[in-house]
Write a protein that holds these residues in place. Structure first.
Motif, short mmCIF file in Angstrom:
data_model
loop_
_atom_site.label_atom_id
_atom_site.label_comp_id
_atom_site.label_asym_id
_atom_site.label_seq_id
_atom_site.Cartn_x
_atom_site.Cartn_y
_atom_site.Cartn_z
N THR A 268 0.86 -1.18 0.00
CA THR A 268 0.00 0.00 0.00
C THR A 268 0.90 1.23 0.00
OG1 THR A 268 -0.07 0.17 2.42
CG2 THR A 268 -1.69 -1.27 1.37
N THR A 269 0.29 2.38 -0.20
CA THR A 269 1.08 3.62 -0.21
C THR A 269 1.67 3.92 1.16
OG1 THR A 269 -0.99 4.85 0.17
CG2 THR A 269 -0.21 4.65 -2.11
N GLN A 270 1.17 3.25 2.18
CA GLN A 270 1.72 3.45 3.53
C GLN A 270 2.88 2.49 3.84
OE1 GLN A 270 -1.84 3.24 3.12
NE2 GLN A 270 -1.74 5.48 2.97
N ASN A 271 3.12 1.53 2.96
CA ASN A 271 4.17 0.53 3.21
C ASN A 271 5.27 0.70 2.17
OD1 ASN A 271 5.80 -1.73 3.53
ND2 ASN A 271 4.10 -3.07 4.05
N LEU A 272 6.25 1.53 2.48
CA LEU A 272 7.29 1.84 1.52
C LEU A 272 8.20 0.65 1.24
CD1 LEU A 272 8.34 5.46 2.53
CD2 LEU A 272 6.85 4.73 0.67
N SER A 273 8.35 -0.25 2.20
CA SER A 273 9.26 -1.37 2.00
C SER A 273 8.81 -2.26 0.85
CB SER A 273 9.38 -2.20 3.29
OG SER A 273 8.13 -2.78 3.62
N CYS A 274 7.50 -2.34 0.64
CA CYS A 274 6.98 -3.13 -0.48
C CYS A 274 7.00 -2.31 -1.77
CB CYS A 274 5.56 -3.61 -0.19
SG CYS A 274 4.82 -4.52 -1.56
N VAL A 275 6.53 -1.08 -1.68
CA VAL A 275 6.41 -0.25 -2.87
C VAL A 275 7.78 0.07 -3.47
CG1 VAL A 275 5.59 1.97 -3.75
CG2 VAL A 275 4.24 0.72 -2.07
N GLU A 276 8.80 0.17 -2.64
CA GLU A 276 10.14 0.47 -3.15
C GLU A 276 10.62 -0.59 -4.14
OE1 GLU A 276 12.65 0.98 0.24
OE2 GLU A 276 12.28 3.13 0.39
N GLY A 277 10.28 -1.84 -3.86
CA GLY A 277 10.69 -2.90 -4.77
C GLY A 277 10.02 -2.77 -6.12
N LEU A 278 8.72 -2.48 -6.13
CA LEU A 278 7.99 -2.29 -7.38
C LEU A 278 8.53 -1.08 -8.14
CD1 LEU A 278 4.34 -2.85 -6.03
CD2 LEU A 278 5.85 -4.55 -7.11
N TYR A 279 8.76 -0.01 -7.41
CA TYR A 279 9.26 1.22 -8.02
C TYR A 279 10.64 0.99 -8.65
CZ TYR A 279 10.95 6.03 -8.45
OH TYR A 279 11.48 7.21 -8.93
N LEU A 280 11.50 0.27 -7.94
CA LEU A 280 12.84 0.00 -8.44
C LEU A 280 12.79 -0.79 -9.74
CD1 LEU A 280 15.89 0.15 -8.06
CD2 LEU A 280 15.74 -1.81 -6.52
N MET A 281 11.93 -1.80 -9.78
CA MET A 281 11.79 -2.59 -11.01
C MET A 281 11.31 -1.74 -12.17
SD MET A 281 10.17 -6.08 -9.38
CE MET A 281 9.66 -6.77 -10.95
N ARG A 282 10.31 -0.89 -11.91
CA ARG A 282 9.79 -0.02 -12.97
C ARG A 282 10.88 0.92 -13.48
NH1 ARG A 282 5.07 4.15 -11.50
NH2 ARG A 282 6.87 5.28 -10.66
N GLN A 283 11.66 1.49 -12.57
CA GLN A 283 12.70 2.43 -12.98
C GLN A 283 13.84 1.73 -13.72
OE1 GLN A 283 10.45 4.92 -12.50
NE2 GLN A 283 12.37 6.07 -12.50
N LEU A 284 14.14 0.49 -13.37
CA LEU A 284 15.17 -0.24 -14.10
C LEU A 284 14.73 -0.46 -15.55
CD1 LEU A 284 16.28 -2.94 -11.48
CD2 LEU A 284 17.72 -1.17 -12.48
N ARG A 285 13.47 -0.79 -15.73
CA ARG A 285 12.96 -1.00 -17.10
C ARG A 285 12.99 0.31 -17.89
NH1 ARG A 285 7.76 -1.22 -19.68
NH2 ARG A 285 7.66 -2.88 -21.26
N VAL A 286 12.62 1.39 -17.23
CA VAL A 286 12.67 2.70 -17.89
C VAL A 286 14.12 3.10 -18.16
CG1 VAL A 286 12.21 5.16 -17.57
CG2 VAL A 286 10.48 3.48 -16.91
N GLY A 287 15.00 2.78 -17.22
CA GLY A 287 16.39 3.22 -17.29
C GLY A 287 17.17 2.65 -18.45
N VAL A 288 16.77 1.49 -18.97
CA VAL A 288 17.50 0.91 -20.10
C VAL A 288 16.98 1.43 -21.43
CG1 VAL A 288 18.14 -1.17 -18.83
CG2 VAL A 288 16.01 -1.16 -20.15
N GLY A 289 16.08 2.42 -21.39
CA GLY A 289 15.65 3.10 -22.60
C GLY A 289 14.87 2.21 -23.54
#
Length: 218
Positions: free
Chosen positions: A94-115
């Motif tokens: 949930t938006t209140q649980n950063l420990s979980c959301v950080e993992g999802l966010y990191l994966m999304r940014q890695l995919r974006v980061g490789v262009g």
């Protein structure tokens, strides 16, 4: 000339001299070969025996040997694409649980980061409790925009146990797991909000995408 020298036949004396020169030549050749081989021997020892930590070029942890996946675990095919996989319960994401959301966010940014190579990477969230996903999280990490597919654990107890053993091998259950196009887990990354570590993960992924197209079906 001594009496002993007079008693040595000339042929025997010449043979002894030839043998001595042959031995000296062989020794000189051996020393020369050792001198030439010394750098090779030194580099071999440095790489295979000493193995300095500074020589490591990847940030992610390599899985050795690689671990096969079972196509029966999910209805999302893992063959043919690079896959970043994470396993988390929906109730905790949930938006209140950063420990979980950080993992999802990191994966999304890695995919974006490789262009433009991001299309070769799929993102998979294994919902380990099967509960409904928070609407805000579902919107931010959907398939169309963020490239995520969400699957539940297998219903069959045997398949579920197999997956959990695979997921938690080498203590990597909370990590982001990288599966290659042959559907084998070959590396995993820690979940981190460090910009430096994100850069290192992106470099690992970029290098793999650049050097390896084997088995891809885009």
């Amino acid at each position: 000339m001594s009496k002993e020298e007079l008693l040595i036949p000339s042929a025997q004396s010449e043979g002894a001299a030839i043998d001595a020169r042959t031995r000296r030549g062989r020794l000189q050749m051996l020393f020369l070969l050792l001198a030439c081989a010394a750098p090779v021997i030194a580099s071999y020892l440095a790489y295979y025996v000493i193995k300095p930590e500074g020589g490591k070029t990847n940030f992610g942890t390599l899985v050795q040997p690689v671990q096969d996946t079972n196509p029966a675990w999910f209805d999302v095919p893992l063959s043919g694409k690079w896959t970043l996989l994470i396993a988390r319960p929906a109730a905790e994401c949930t938006t209140q649980n950063l420990s979980c959301v950080e993992g999802l966010y990191l994966m999304r940014q890695l995919r974006v980061g490789v262009g433009r190579e991001g299309g070769r990477v799929q993102l998979l969230w294994v919902n380990t409790d099967g509960k409904s996903i928070d609407p805000e999280i579902a919107k931010a990490y959907d398939h169309e925009v963020a490239g995520f597919s969400v699957v539940n654990l297998p219903a069959d107890p045997k398949l579920r146990a197999q997956f959990n053993d695979w997921l938690n091998a080498q203590g990597a259950g909370q990590a982001i797991q990288l599966i290659d196009p042959s559907a084998q887990k070959m590396m995993y990354f820690p979940v981190s909000n460090s910009p430096k570590e994100f850069s290192s993960m992106k470099k690992d992924l970029e290098k793999l995408l650049r050097l390896n197209h084997k088995g891809e079906r885009l």
